[in-house]
Design a protein around this motif. Structure first.
Motif, PDB file in Angstrom:
ATOM      1  N   VAL A   1      27.120   9.429  13.119  1.00 14.82           N
ATOM      2  CA  VAL A   1      26.013   8.496  13.297  1.00 14.82           C
ATOM      3  C   VAL A   1      25.791   7.821  11.948  1.00 14.82           C
ATOM      4  O   VAL A   1      25.597   8.497  10.935  1.00 14.82           O
ATOM      5  CB  VAL A   1      24.730   9.206  13.769  1.00 14.82           C
ATOM      6  CG1 VAL A   1      23.581   8.201  13.893  1.00 14.82           C
ATOM      7  CG2 VAL A   1      24.970   9.905  15.098  1.00 14.82           C
ATOM      8  N   GLY A   2      25.828   6.505  11.931  1.00 14.38           N
ATOM      9  CA  GLY A   2      25.633   5.791  10.681  1.00 14.38           C
ATOM     10  C   GLY A   2      24.475   4.811  10.783  1.00 14.38           C
ATOM     11  O   GLY A   2      24.084   4.402  11.879  1.00 14.38           O
ATOM     12  N   ASP A   3      23.898   4.470   9.634  1.00 19.19           N
ATOM     13  CA  ASP A   3      22.887   3.412   9.657  1.00 19.19           C
ATOM     14  C   ASP A   3      23.594   2.066   9.799  1.00 19.19           C
ATOM     15  O   ASP A   3      24.822   1.976   9.671  1.00 19.19           O
ATOM     16  CB  ASP A   3      21.976   3.469   8.432  1.00 19.19           C
ATOM     17  CG  ASP A   3      22.731   3.417   7.107  1.00 19.19           C
ATOM     18  OD1 ASP A   3      23.932   3.094   7.101  1.00 19.19           O
ATOM     19  OD2 ASP A   3      22.106   3.708   6.070  1.00 19.19           O
ATOM     20  N   TYR A   4      22.827   1.014  10.072  1.00 19.44           N
ATOM     21  CA  TYR A   4      23.459  -0.284  10.324  1.00 19.44           C
ATOM     22  C   TYR A   4      22.513  -1.415   9.976  1.00 19.44           C
ATOM     23  O   TYR A   4      21.340  -1.409  10.339  1.00 19.44           O
ATOM     24  CB  TYR A   4      23.877  -0.411  11.797  1.00 19.44           C
ATOM     25  CG  TYR A   4      24.733  -1.627  12.086  1.00 19.44           C
ATOM     26  CD1 TYR A   4      26.063  -1.663  11.710  1.00 19.44           C
ATOM     27  CD2 TYR A   4      24.192  -2.737  12.739  1.00 19.44           C
ATOM     28  CE1 TYR A   4      26.861  -2.780  11.974  1.00 19.44           C
ATOM     29  CE2 TYR A   4      24.983  -3.857  13.006  1.00 19.44           C
ATOM     30  CZ  TYR A   4      26.319  -3.870  12.616  1.00 19.44           C
ATOM     31  OH  TYR A   4      27.104  -4.963  12.877  1.00 19.44           O
ATOM     32  N   LYS A   5      23.055  -2.394   9.258  1.00 14.78           N
ATOM     33  CA  LYS A   5      22.302  -3.594   8.871  1.00 14.78           C
ATOM     34  C   LYS A   5      23.199  -4.798   9.071  1.00 14.78           C
ATOM     35  O   LYS A   5      24.329  -4.819   8.581  1.00 14.78           O
ATOM     36  CB  LYS A   5      21.866  -3.492   7.409  1.00 14.78           C
ATOM     37  CG  LYS A   5      21.081  -4.690   6.886  1.00 14.78           C
ATOM     38  CD  LYS A   5      20.676  -4.498   5.432  1.00 14.78           C
ATOM     39  CE  LYS A   5      19.876  -5.689   4.916  1.00 14.78           C
ATOM     40  NZ  LYS A   5      19.442  -5.501   3.506  1.00 14.78           N
TER      41      LYS A   5
END
Length: 395
Positions: free
Chosen positions: A259-263
């Motif tokens: 699970v990764g953050d995303y921008k």
């Protein structure tokens, strides 16, 4: 709650490999520290909790959250789990200072660094990365098993140029580290007087962060997707947006899914994010999941926990439970009051760390730390500190 997925079905390409270079509540009790504890059948957490605040670090008991001791330090420090169950690496202007949470004591032992950065522990080795020199210092994770009398022996690797990087040592001794221009990563094997390159990829602009999933699948974030290293090869995942940055990976070593953050907006103001990436390192698939409007978070607000689920501490004050296999939110636990995103990333704002079934959550607005049973959503302990908590680590 509704979510929208943007799936990249096998949008991965194998990057070129070069060999040219390198339970139930039954009562509540209060103690004199201002902590509140509810009895629970949840498993006991090993190790203690370290909490950084302006000018110091406090060590807390994991069950009662009572302050065991606290130590003066610099105005702003960061906390990194060393991996041995008792040591926390405190990043200061001098380098990585060892905090013994078992004694406890903020020791005089410092791994010197001009700009202390990432700390990664894996399979018996801990790597300290100095951004100011590009040096990876490799230390045996159990180096302080017999005490903190002296700094242990180390192995180092220095990149061509200083950069904000990260390194990990795999089970076979292979060092996987970021390239000096932050365009990708390289896998190296150490010999007596040199390092041999096994694989390399320069297809990960702005590389940042690292996580290791099941079967030693190593993932890095890129400004346009993610980079996987597994079975001796690099694999690039391309984001669905022209700018699709993943900067942090939240992993479980028993799950293939990261699970990764995303921008996706480089010009967006503030640090709150509203989407996550899901990367299946076994199936080699990548997708972006847009979260409901109320589920916004920062890099301090995602952790993996029971059942290999992901737990997102959102700005609405709840821990939202996300199933990585489906990208669906399955539950939500109210913990803190609603909060706003930080002006600067260093500013104190709610954070979450997990050990076993327990999530430890900071609430700077009330100078509090809470322990939450993630199997029930029950707050089992709380404490009000004398200082505003910022970063948190579990030794």
């Amino acid at each position: 709650m509704t979510q929208h997925k943007r799936r990249v079905a096998f949008a991965a390409t194998v990057a070129g490999i070069s060999l040219l270079a390198a339970g139930c509540a039954s009562g509540t009790a209060e103690d004199t520290s201002g902590s509140t504890t509810t009895e629970s059948a949840t498993e006991t957490v090993e190790g203690r909790i370290a909490v950084a605040y302006e000018g110091g670090v406090a060590v807390l008991d994991p069950e009662t959250l009572e302050v065991v001791d606290e130590f003066a330090s610099e105005e702003f420090v960061r906390l990194n789990t060393f991996g041995d169950g008792k040591t926390v690496a405190v990043t200061t202007s001098a380098g990585f200072q060892m905090l013994d949470t078992s004694e406890p004591a903020l020791t005089d032992l410092v791994f010197e660094a001009t700009t202390a950065g990432h700390v990664v522990s894996h399979e018996g080795n801990t790597v300290l990365f100095d951004d100011g020199t590009g040096t990876s210092t490799i230390v045996a994770t159990d180096a302080f098993a017999d005490g903190y009398d002296a700094l242990p022996e180390t192995t180092t690797y220095t990149a061509d140029e200083p950069h904000h990087g990260v390194s990990i040592v795999l089970e076979d001794g292979e060092l996987v580290t970021t390239l000096s221009d932050r365009s990708g990563a390289v896998a190296l094997h150490a010999h007596e007087d040199h390092w041999d390159e096994e694989a390399m990829s320069a297809d990960c602009p702005g590389i940042h962060g690292e996580g290791t999933a099941a079967d030693e699948a190593v993932i890095f974030g890129c400004e346009n997707g993610a980079l996987l290293y597994a079975d001796g090869e690099f694999v690039k995942f391309t984001a669905p947006d022209e700018y699709g940055r993943m900067g942090n990976a939240f992993v479980s070593e028993t799950s293939p899914i990261v699970v990764g953050d995303y921008k996706n907006d480089p010009d967006a103001e503030g640090y709150l994010l509203n989407a996550v990436t899901l990367i299946d390192t076994a199936a080699q698939t990548y997708e972006v999941v847009d979260l409901p409007d109320e589920v916004q978070y920062t890099f301090r607000d995602i952790a993996r926990g029971p059942g290999d689920l992901a737990y997102i501490l959102a700005s609405d004050g709840q821990i939202h439970v996300l199933a990585p296999e489906t990208g669906e939110l399955t539950d939500a636990y109210p913990v803190v009051e609603a909060w706003e995103g930080p002006v600067e990333w260093q500013d104190a704002h709610p954070a979450i760390k997990v050990a076993g079934d327990i999530a430890y959550v900071t609430e700077p607005a009330t100078n509090s730390v809470h322990a939450v049973d993630l199997t029930t959503g029950e707050i089992i302990s709380s404490v009000e500190l004398d200082h505003t908590p910022n970063e948190i680590a579990i030794s």
